[in-house]
Design a protein around this motif. Structure first.
Motif, PDB file in Angstrom:
ATOM      1  N   ALA A 153       0.820  -1.192  -0.030  1.00 33.27           N
ATOM      2  CA  ALA A 153      -0.132  -0.029   0.048  1.00 33.27           C
ATOM      3  C   ALA A 153       0.995   1.194   0.169  1.00 33.27           C
ATOM      4  N   PRO A 154       1.048   1.834  -1.164  1.00 37.78           N
ATOM      5  CA  PRO A 154       1.768   2.832  -1.360  1.00 37.78           C
ATOM      6  C   PRO A 154       1.329   4.146  -0.332  1.00 37.78           C
ATOM      7  N   GLU A 155       0.164   4.047  -0.020  1.00 39.41           N
ATOM      8  CA  GLU A 155      -0.521   5.103   0.716  1.00 39.41           C
ATOM      9  C   GLU A 155      -0.718   4.648   2.180  1.00 39.41           C
ATOM     10  N   MET A 156       0.246   4.868   3.016  1.00 41.76           N
ATOM     11  CA  MET A 156       0.083   4.340   4.335  1.00 41.76           C
ATOM     12  C   MET A 156       0.461   5.159   5.453  1.00 41.76           C
ATOM     13  N   GLU A 157      -0.088   5.057   6.835  1.00 37.71           N
ATOM     14  CA  GLU A 157       0.259   5.736   8.013  1.00 37.71           C
ATOM     15  C   GLU A 157       0.970   5.223   8.919  1.00 37.71           C
ATOM     16  N   ILE A 158       2.150   5.235   9.236  1.00 40.56           N
ATOM     17  CA  ILE A 158       2.622   4.491  10.305  1.00 40.56           C
ATOM     18  C   ILE A 158       2.202   5.370  11.762  1.00 40.56           C
ATOM     19  N   TYR A 159       1.317   4.330  12.468  1.00 45.10           N
ATOM     20  CA  TYR A 159       0.726   5.036  13.603  1.00 45.10           C
ATOM     21  C   TYR A 159       1.513   4.786  14.934  1.00 45.10           C
ATOM     22  N   SER A 160       2.237   3.776  15.055  1.00 46.74           N
ATOM     23  CA  SER A 160       2.969   3.591  16.161  1.00 46.74           C
ATOM     24  C   SER A 160       4.317   2.305  15.876  1.00 46.74           C
ATOM     25  N   ILE A 161       5.001   2.276  16.818  1.00 49.64           N
ATOM     26  CA  ILE A 161       6.160   1.382  16.411  1.00 49.64           C
ATOM     27  C   ILE A 161       5.707   0.208  15.801  1.00 49.64           C
ATOM     28  N   ASP A 162       4.527  -0.430  16.334  1.00 47.51           N
ATOM     29  CA  ASP A 162       4.018  -1.832  15.724  1.00 47.51           C
ATOM     30  C   ASP A 162       2.805  -1.758  14.913  1.00 47.51           C
ATOM     31  N   GLU A 163       2.190  -0.644  14.483  1.00 50.73           N
ATOM     32  CA  GLU A 163       1.125  -0.459  13.827  1.00 50.73           C
ATOM     33  C   GLU A 163       1.002   0.362  12.604  1.00 50.73           C
ATOM     34  N   ALA A 164       0.478   0.144  11.716  1.00 49.86           N
ATOM     35  CA  ALA A 164       0.224   0.868  10.368  1.00 49.86           C
ATOM     36  C   ALA A 164      -0.990   0.870   9.757  1.00 49.86           C
ATOM     37  N   PHE A 165      -1.664   1.850   9.368  1.00 50.06           N
ATOM     38  CA  PHE A 165      -3.022   2.098   8.456  1.00 50.06           C
ATOM     39  C   PHE A 165      -2.560   2.228   7.043  1.00 50.06           C
ATOM     40  N   LEU A 166      -3.325   1.030   6.473  1.00 49.13           N
ATOM     41  CA  LEU A 166      -2.909   1.100   5.006  1.00 49.13           C
ATOM     42  C   LEU A 166      -4.097   1.607   4.176  1.00 49.13           C
ATOM     43  N   ASN A 167      -3.933   2.192   3.154  1.00 49.25           N
ATOM     44  CA  ASN A 167      -5.371   2.782   2.270  1.00 49.25           C
ATOM     45  C   ASN A 167      -5.234   1.361   1.039  1.00 49.25           C
ATOM     46  N   LEU A 168      -6.289   0.595   1.456  1.00 47.47           N
ATOM     47  CA  LEU A 168      -6.435  -0.583   0.456  1.00 47.47           C
ATOM     48  C   LEU A 168      -7.853  -0.173  -0.605  1.00 47.47           C
ATOM     49  N   SER A 169      -8.221   1.156  -0.728  1.00 44.78           N
ATOM     50  CA  SER A 169      -9.093   1.394  -1.605  1.00 44.78           C
ATOM     51  C   SER A 169      -9.007   0.824  -2.918  1.00 44.78           C
ATOM     52  N   SER A 170      -7.932   0.732  -3.556  1.00 48.53           N
ATOM     53  CA  SER A 170      -7.911   0.297  -4.967  1.00 48.53           C
ATOM     54  C   SER A 170      -8.054  -1.259  -4.913  1.00 48.53           C
ATOM     55  N   ILE A 171      -8.069  -1.875  -4.113  1.00 48.59           N
ATOM     56  CA  ILE A 171      -8.582  -3.405  -3.926  1.00 48.59           C
ATOM     57  C   ILE A 171      -9.838  -3.710  -4.222  1.00 48.59           C
ATOM     58  N   LYS A 172     -10.331  -4.407  -5.085  1.00 46.21           N
ATOM     59  CA  LYS A 172     -11.620  -4.952  -4.917  1.00 46.21           C
ATOM     60  C   LYS A 172     -12.093  -5.738  -3.810  1.00 46.21           C
ATOM     61  N   ASN A 173     -13.526  -5.429  -3.416  1.00 45.40           N
ATOM     62  CA  ASN A 173     -13.960  -6.075  -2.284  1.00 45.40           C
ATOM     63  C   ASN A 173     -13.857  -7.182  -2.068  1.00 45.40           C
TER      64      ASN A 173
END
Length: 426
Positions: free
Chosen positions: A98-118
């Motif tokens: 996921a090129p678009e991601m937010e590192i939220y803490s040392i062990d967590e990240a939010f990934l934008n998976l909007s381009s993936i089909k359901n």
DNA sequence: TCTGGGGTCCTAGGACCC
DNA sequence: TCTGGGGTCCTAGGACCC
């Protein structure tokens, strides 16, 4: 409709610190393991086996010592340099997916998976887990949903599932899942809000989701409303891939032994100040406001408790260690009181600015400052190359009687991370 | 005997102004 | 006798997170 919705995945490393220690010590795989906080004070990471023994998160170590002994629980002091290095590896791997991601803490990240089909979300997530495990040795859990708060909730459930993935986007049982999440386990609902919600009959994520907007707005703050909206599936907290520089920088430690003398506090503050200054220099920042604080133990309720702090605003921002230490020691002297057994001290730098702004300051005496900056650069370079505190200043002391306890260190040298074995756990 | 450390954001209330 | 009101800005402290 297929692509129009937000699809956010929260990837969270399982018992992250424990997993890091296991990488270097396969003999503790499948055994109960805990990692202790600084000073070997509290339990801050537990393996599932340790959890099953009833060891709670954040519990003081001395309270669980008995369980630890009886069950041969392996204990480790923190090794943040190691965890940081492994974390970077994990994040780098996630970035592939996921090129678009937010590192939220040392062990967590939010990934934008909007381009993936359901219909491909689950498959994609399994692939992510498998790859992270293969490339870094770290097991993860993944929760997928349309908002951050819901993906956190999904992740919470995923941790308990064998598959390690929960997808709320394709699920027809969202409400059922939410009714199994206690109100205090929702992201953003802490101790105070929990108390308030329970008093009002709101006990689960499901209850909060179906609470009236008006009621929430009237009775809580923006945080509260935001969380409730997100549970309803309305995004209020957007994914932010932009990594901001820190806005404040704090270095503090509890003492291994209680401290009474000003000279020992001086040493500690000097050491913390040098560390903080090095940190902000690495980030190319300067500081304008310094705060220092001291306190005795808040847990020894009987005797006299003393806690105080003092701040000073500098005329111009700087990251010059020598100047900062001088100011810090003056502050410390003004709040030090004789006759107390101090437990902790620390320094906070706030009002951090980019170094460029500082350079352009008309009032600075350029020549002198350039010299100082060169000196600081040389110190940082030496310390990175030859190890922390190779170069320091005399006030930091040599005895360090106050030093933090670390009796369970795994002593893994992360300078050798290049030789890190990649272990595959199956 | 022994209870972590490092962050962010929000908000109430004071200071100040017109 | 009657003693404003509204706005902005700043800060300390609280709540929350991992």
């Amino acid at each position: 409709m297929l692509y129009s919705k937000n699809k956010i995945a929260l990837v969270d490393c399982n018992s992250f610190y424990v997993s890091c220690e296991r990488l270097f010590n396969p003999s503790i795989i499948k055994k109960p393991v805990v990692v202790l906080s600084s000073n070997d004070g509290c339990v801050i990471s537990r393996s599932v086996e340790a959890k099953a023994l009833g060891i709670k998160m954040g519990e003081p170590y001395f309270k669980v010592k008995k369980i630890v002994k009886q069950n041969d629980v392996r204990t480790f002091s923190t090794n943040f340099a190691l965890y940081g290095d492994i974390s970077r590896r994990v994040m780098k791997t996630l970035k592939y997916f996921a090129p678009e991601m937010e590192i939220y803490s040392i062990d967590e990240a939010f990934l934008n998976l909007s381009s993936i089909k359901n219909e491909n979300l689950l498959k994609h997530s399994y692939k992510i887990r498998e790859t992270v495990l293969k490339w870094t040795g770290i097991p993860t859990s993944i929760g997928i949903a349309t908002t951050k708060t819901l993906s956190k909730a999904a992740n919470y459930i995923a941790k308990k599932e064998k598959s390690g993935v929960v997808d709320l986007i394709n699920s027809k049982q969202v409400d059922k899942i939410l009714s199994n999440i206690k109100i205090n386990d929702i992201w953003g609902v802490g101790r105070q809000l929990t108390k308030f919600y329970i008093k009002n009959g709101i006990n689960t994520a499901y209850d909060l989701k179906y609470m009236h907007n008006g009621w929430i707005k009237k009775n809580t703050n923006v945080f509260g409303s935001r969380t409730a909206m997100e549970l309803k599936g309305i995004p209020c907290v957007s994914l932010d891939p932009h990594q901001e520089k820190r806005k404040s920088c704090c270095v503090s430690r509890s003492f291994g032994k209680k401290v009474t003398k000003l000279e020992d506090l001086n040493e500690a503050i000097t050491t913390h100040c040098l560390n903080a200054a090095e940190k902000i220099r690495l980030d190319k920042q300067t500081v304008k406001k310094i705060t220092i604080f001291i306190r005795t133990s808040p847990f020894q309720n009987n005797k006299s408790y003393y806690s105080n702090s003092k701040s000073i605003e500098l005329p111009i921002g700087t990251n010059d260690s020598i100047m900062l230490v001088k100011k810090a020691l003056t502050l410390l002297e003004s709040i030090y009181r004789k006759g107390y057994r101090y437990q902790k001290t620390g320094i906070i730098f706030s009002d951090l600015k980019d170094i460029d702004i500082y350079k352009k300051n008309l009032f600075s005496e350029i020549n002198n400052e350039e010299k100082r900056m060169k000196l600081m650069e040389a110190i940082d370079y030496t310390n990175i190359k030859y190890g922390r505190h190779s170069l320091s200043i005399a006030q930091a002391g040599f005895g360090k009687k106050w030093k933090t306890k670390r009796q369970h260190s795994s002593k893994i040298d992360t300078a050798c991370l290049d030789f890190l074995p990649t272990v595959r756990i199956t």
